[in-house]
Scaffold this motif. Structure first.
Motif, PDB file in Angstrom:
ATOM      1  N   ALA A 187       0.814  -1.209   0.000  1.00  0.00           N
ATOM      2  CA  ALA A 187       0.000   0.000   0.000  1.00  0.00           C
ATOM      3  C   ALA A 187       0.848   1.260   0.000  1.00  0.00           C
ATOM      4  N   GLU A 188       2.109   1.152   0.423  1.00  0.00           N
ATOM      5  CA  GLU A 188       2.980   2.336   0.471  1.00  0.00           C
ATOM      6  C   GLU A 188       3.308   2.872  -0.924  1.00  0.00           C
ATOM      7  N   LEU A 189       2.985   2.118  -1.966  1.00  0.00           N
ATOM      8  CA  LEU A 189       3.243   2.556  -3.338  1.00  0.00           C
ATOM      9  C   LEU A 189       1.990   3.097  -4.013  1.00  0.00           C
ATOM     10  N   VAL A 190       0.908   3.220  -3.262  1.00  0.00           N
ATOM     11  CA  VAL A 190      -0.351   3.753  -3.783  1.00  0.00           C
ATOM     12  C   VAL A 190      -0.518   5.190  -3.293  1.00  0.00           C
ATOM     13  N   ALA A 191      -0.611   6.134  -4.222  1.00  0.00           N
ATOM     14  CA  ALA A 191      -0.812   7.540  -3.886  1.00  0.00           C
ATOM     15  C   ALA A 191      -2.254   7.935  -4.187  1.00  0.00           C
ATOM     16  N   HIS A 192      -2.737   8.935  -3.477  1.00  0.00           N
ATOM     17  CA  HIS A 192      -4.084   9.451  -3.705  1.00  0.00           C
ATOM     18  C   HIS A 192      -4.060  10.870  -4.233  1.00  0.00           C
ATOM     19  N   LYS A 193      -2.877  11.452  -4.330  1.00  0.00           N
ATOM     20  CA  LYS A 193      -2.693  12.772  -4.921  1.00  0.00           C
ATOM     21  C   LYS A 193      -1.435  12.737  -5.783  1.00  0.00           C
ATOM     22  N   ALA A 194      -1.407  13.608  -6.782  1.00  0.00           N
ATOM     23  CA  ALA A 194      -0.244  13.655  -7.679  1.00  0.00           C
ATOM     24  C   ALA A 194       1.030  13.982  -6.910  1.00  0.00           C
ATOM     25  N   GLU A 195       0.913  14.834  -5.916  1.00  0.00           N
ATOM     26  CA  GLU A 195       2.095  15.204  -5.139  1.00  0.00           C
ATOM     27  C   GLU A 195       2.696  13.991  -4.428  1.00  0.00           C
ATOM     28  N   ASP A 196       1.827  13.121  -3.909  1.00  0.00           N
ATOM     29  CA  ASP A 196       2.318  11.922  -3.235  1.00  0.00           C
ATOM     30  C   ASP A 196       2.906  10.925  -4.224  1.00  0.00           C
ATOM     31  N   TYR A 197       2.301  10.838  -5.405  1.00  0.00           N
ATOM     32  CA  TYR A 197       2.828   9.980  -6.478  1.00  0.00           C
ATOM     33  C   TYR A 197       4.266  10.383  -6.796  1.00  0.00           C
ATOM     34  N   ILE A 198       4.487  11.689  -6.921  1.00  0.00           N
ATOM     35  CA  ILE A 198       5.831  12.188  -7.217  1.00  0.00           C
ATOM     36  C   ILE A 198       6.788  11.860  -6.080  1.00  0.00           C
ATOM     37  N   LYS A 199       6.349  12.102  -4.847  1.00  0.00           N
ATOM     38  CA  LYS A 199       7.218  11.848  -3.690  1.00  0.00           C
ATOM     39  C   LYS A 199       7.649  10.385  -3.618  1.00  0.00           C
ATOM     40  N   ILE A 200       6.707   9.463  -3.846  1.00  0.00           N
ATOM     41  CA  ILE A 200       7.032   8.034  -3.773  1.00  0.00           C
ATOM     42  C   ILE A 200       8.025   7.663  -4.865  1.00  0.00           C
ATOM     43  N   ALA A 201       7.748   8.106  -6.097  1.00  0.00           N
ATOM     44  CA  ALA A 201       8.618   7.756  -7.218  1.00  0.00           C
ATOM     45  C   ALA A 201      10.013   8.346  -7.054  1.00  0.00           C
ATOM     46  N   VAL A 202      10.089   9.586  -6.576  1.00  0.00           N
ATOM     47  CA  VAL A 202      11.389  10.242  -6.379  1.00  0.00           C
ATOM     48  C   VAL A 202      12.152   9.568  -5.244  1.00  0.00           C
ATOM     49  N   ARG A 203      11.445   9.208  -4.183  1.00  0.00           N
ATOM     50  CA  ARG A 203      12.129   8.537  -3.069  1.00  0.00           C
ATOM     51  C   ARG A 203      12.713   7.195  -3.510  1.00  0.00           C
ATOM     52  N   LEU A 204      11.974   6.460  -4.325  1.00  0.00           N
ATOM     53  CA  LEU A 204      12.501   5.188  -4.830  1.00  0.00           C
ATOM     54  C   LEU A 204      13.766   5.405  -5.648  1.00  0.00           C
ATOM     55  N   GLY A 205      13.802   6.515  -6.391  1.00  0.00           N
ATOM     56  CA  GLY A 205      14.961   6.789  -7.232  1.00  0.00           C
ATOM     57  C   GLY A 205      16.157   7.331  -6.477  1.00  0.00           C
ATOM     58  N   ASN A 206      15.909   8.013  -5.365  1.00  0.00           N
ATOM     59  CA  ASN A 206      16.998   8.680  -4.636  1.00  0.00           C
ATOM     60  C   ASN A 206      17.382   8.012  -3.323  1.00  0.00           C
ATOM     61  N   ASP A 207      16.450   7.315  -2.696  1.00  0.00           N
ATOM     62  CA  ASP A 207      16.692   6.690  -1.395  1.00  0.00           C
ATOM     63  C   ASP A 207      17.033   5.215  -1.615  1.00  0.00           C
ATOM     64  N   LYS A 208      18.315   4.918  -1.636  1.00  0.00           N
ATOM     65  CA  LYS A 208      18.771   3.571  -1.979  1.00  0.00           C
ATOM     66  C   LYS A 208      18.227   2.519  -1.011  1.00  0.00           C
ATOM     67  N   GLU A 209      18.216   2.848   0.272  1.00  0.00           N
ATOM     68  CA  GLU A 209      17.751   1.872   1.265  1.00  0.00           C
ATOM     69  C   GLU A 209      16.259   1.577   1.090  1.00  0.00           C
ATOM     70  N   PHE A 210      15.471   2.626   0.871  1.00  0.00           N
ATOM     71  CA  PHE A 210      14.028   2.443   0.650  1.00  0.00           C
ATOM     72  C   PHE A 210      13.781   1.611  -0.601  1.00  0.00           C
ATOM     73  N   TYR A 211      14.539   1.912  -1.656  1.00  0.00           N
ATOM     74  CA  TYR A 211      14.369   1.143  -2.891  1.00  0.00           C
ATOM     75  C   TYR A 211      14.743  -0.322  -2.680  1.00  0.00           C
ATOM     76  N   GLN A 212      15.844  -0.582  -2.011  1.00  0.00           N
ATOM     77  CA  GLN A 212      16.272  -1.960  -1.786  1.00  0.00           C
ATOM     78  C   GLN A 212      15.241  -2.742  -0.981  1.00  0.00           C
ATOM     79  N   GLN A 213      14.673  -2.124   0.040  1.00  0.00           N
ATOM     80  CA  GLN A 213      13.644  -2.780   0.839  1.00  0.00           C
ATOM     81  C   GLN A 213      12.412  -3.096  -0.005  1.00  0.00           C
TER      82      GLN A 213
END
Length: 303
Positions: free
Chosen positions: A266-292
Motif C-alpha cells: 500500500a505504500e506505493l499507492v498515492a491518492h494525490k499527484a504530489e504523493d505519487y511524485i514523492k514516492i517515485a522520487v524517493r525510490l529513485g533517490n533513497d537507496k535503502e528504501f528502494y532496496q527494501q
C-alpha cells in the motif's frame, strides 16, 4: 448446481485450460534467474538469465557462481561468465552453450519459437535479457511504462517530467505503441522543460513473452493514473519490478491499486499527484528504501 437457476449460461469445468494472462502457467521460467556480471556490474535489473532449470549453468566450469542472499540485487545466484566471448556471442547470435544448457538471445524468441513468444508454450532453453539489448544505460535508474500511449495524458507527462528532473541519472522507458506517438511525447517533454535526448527511451512492441520478461530490466514502473495498466500492470509485477500508482475515481484508475494492495504494498499507492511524485522520487533517490521495496517484491514473486 446451486447457481444453475440464476444464470442463463451453463457452467463448465475445464481443468486443463487457463486464461491468457495466467502468468504462473505461461511464464514459470521467469521465477528462476541468474544475475550476470556485465562490464563489472552485477545488478538484478541489468543482465539476467531466466530458465526452468539453470542447474546446468550453475554447475558448469564456464561460470563462477556466488550464492544468493537477502539483498535485492543478490537474492538470486550471481553468475560471472569466465569467458566474456560467450556473452558477446549471445548478443551477436541467437544462442550459446553454457555447460549443458542452451542459452538463447532474448531478442530471438520470436524467430526461434513463435509459440513460446506468444506464451502458448514455456521456453525450455534458458534466455538472456540485458539492458544492452534495448539501449538502456547500464548505470541509470530506469522508470518504465509499457502501456499504450493513449493512456498517457498531459498531466501525467508533466508529473513524469518532474520525477525525471528530481532523480539524477534517471531515464523513462516507453513503447512505440503506437509508433506515431513517440514524437508527440518527446515534443511535449520539451514543452515541460526537459531535454528528452537520452532521458526518454522508446522500444518497439514485442511478443508477449519478451514483453513480460524485459520488465525485469526496469527499476520502477510508473503507472498511468487516468487509465491504469491492467494486464500490463500484472506483467511488470510478475517480474518483481515495483510499481507506483495514483488512484482516481473510475474503476480503470484503481486497478493498479488493487494489485498493489494484494501484494501488501500500500505504500506505493498515492491518492494525490504530489504523493505519487514523492514516492517515485524517493525510490529513485533513497537507496535503502528502494532496496527494501525491491526485496519485498522479489520475495512475493517467489511465493
Amino acid at each position: 448446481r446451486r447457481v444453475h437457476g440464476d444464470y442463463g449460461e451453463c457452467l463448465a469445468f475445464m481443468p486443463r485450460t487457463f486464461f491468457l494472462g495466467d502468468h504462473k502457467q505461461m511464464f514459470p521460467h521467469l521465477r528462476n534467474k541468474l544475475i550476470v556480471e556485465m562490464n563489472g556490474r552485477m545488478r538484478a535489473t541489468h543482465t539476467v538469465i531466466n530458465g526452468l532449470n539453470l542447474e546446468g549453468i550453475i554447475k558448469s566450469d564456464k561460470v563462477s557462481i556466488s550464492p544468493a542472499d537477502q539483498s535485492p540485487h543478490t537474492m538470486f545466484p550471481k553468475c560471472r561468465i569466465k569467458n566474456p566471448n560467450n556473452v558477446l556471442t549471445l548478443f551477436e547470435n541467437h544462442m550459446v552453450m553454457l555447460g549443458d544448457v542452451l542459452v538463447q538471445n532474448g531478442l530471438s524468441i520470436q524467430q526461434i519459437n513463435p509459440k513460446c513468444a506468444s506464451g502458448e508454450q514455456c521456453p525450455h532453453d534458458a534466455i538472456l535479457t540485458s539492458r544492452l539489448q534495448y539501449h538502456l544505460p547500464e548505470d541509470a535508474f530506469v522508470y518504465c511504462n509499457f502501456n499504450q500511449l493513449y493512456k498517457l495524458d498531459p498531466r501525467t507527462m508533466q508529473v513524469w517530467v518532474q520525477i525525471l528532473k528530481a532523480v539524477p541519472n534517471s531515464v523513462l522507458w516507453l513503447l512505440r505503441f503506437p509508433q506515431h506517438g513517440e514524437n508527440n511525447v518527446l515534443s511535449y517533454a520539451r514543452q515541460c522543460g526537459l531535454d528528452p535526448n537520452g532521458r526518454i527511451i522508446f522500444s518497439n512492441v514485442a511478443s508477449k513473452e519478451e514483453h513480460v520478461r524485459r520488465g525485469q530490466l526496469a527499476d520502477v514502473c510508473l503507472d498511468t493514473p487516468v487509465c491504469n495498466g491492467h494486464t500490463t500492470g500484472m506483467d511488470v509485477l510478475w517480474t518483481g519490478t515495483p510499481m507506483v500508482t495514483q488512484t482516481l475515481n473510475s474503476l480503470a484508475s484503481r486497478v493498479a491499486a488493487s494489485q498493489l494492495y494484494a501484494l501488501d504494498c500500500a505504500e506505493l499507492v498515492a491518492h494525490k499527484a504530489e504523493d505519487y511524485i514523492k514516492i517515485a522520487v524517493r525510490l529513485g533517490n533513497d537507496k535503502e528504501f528502494y532496496q527494501q521495496t525491491r526485496l519485498k517484491f522479489g520475495v512475493t514473486c517467489q511465493r
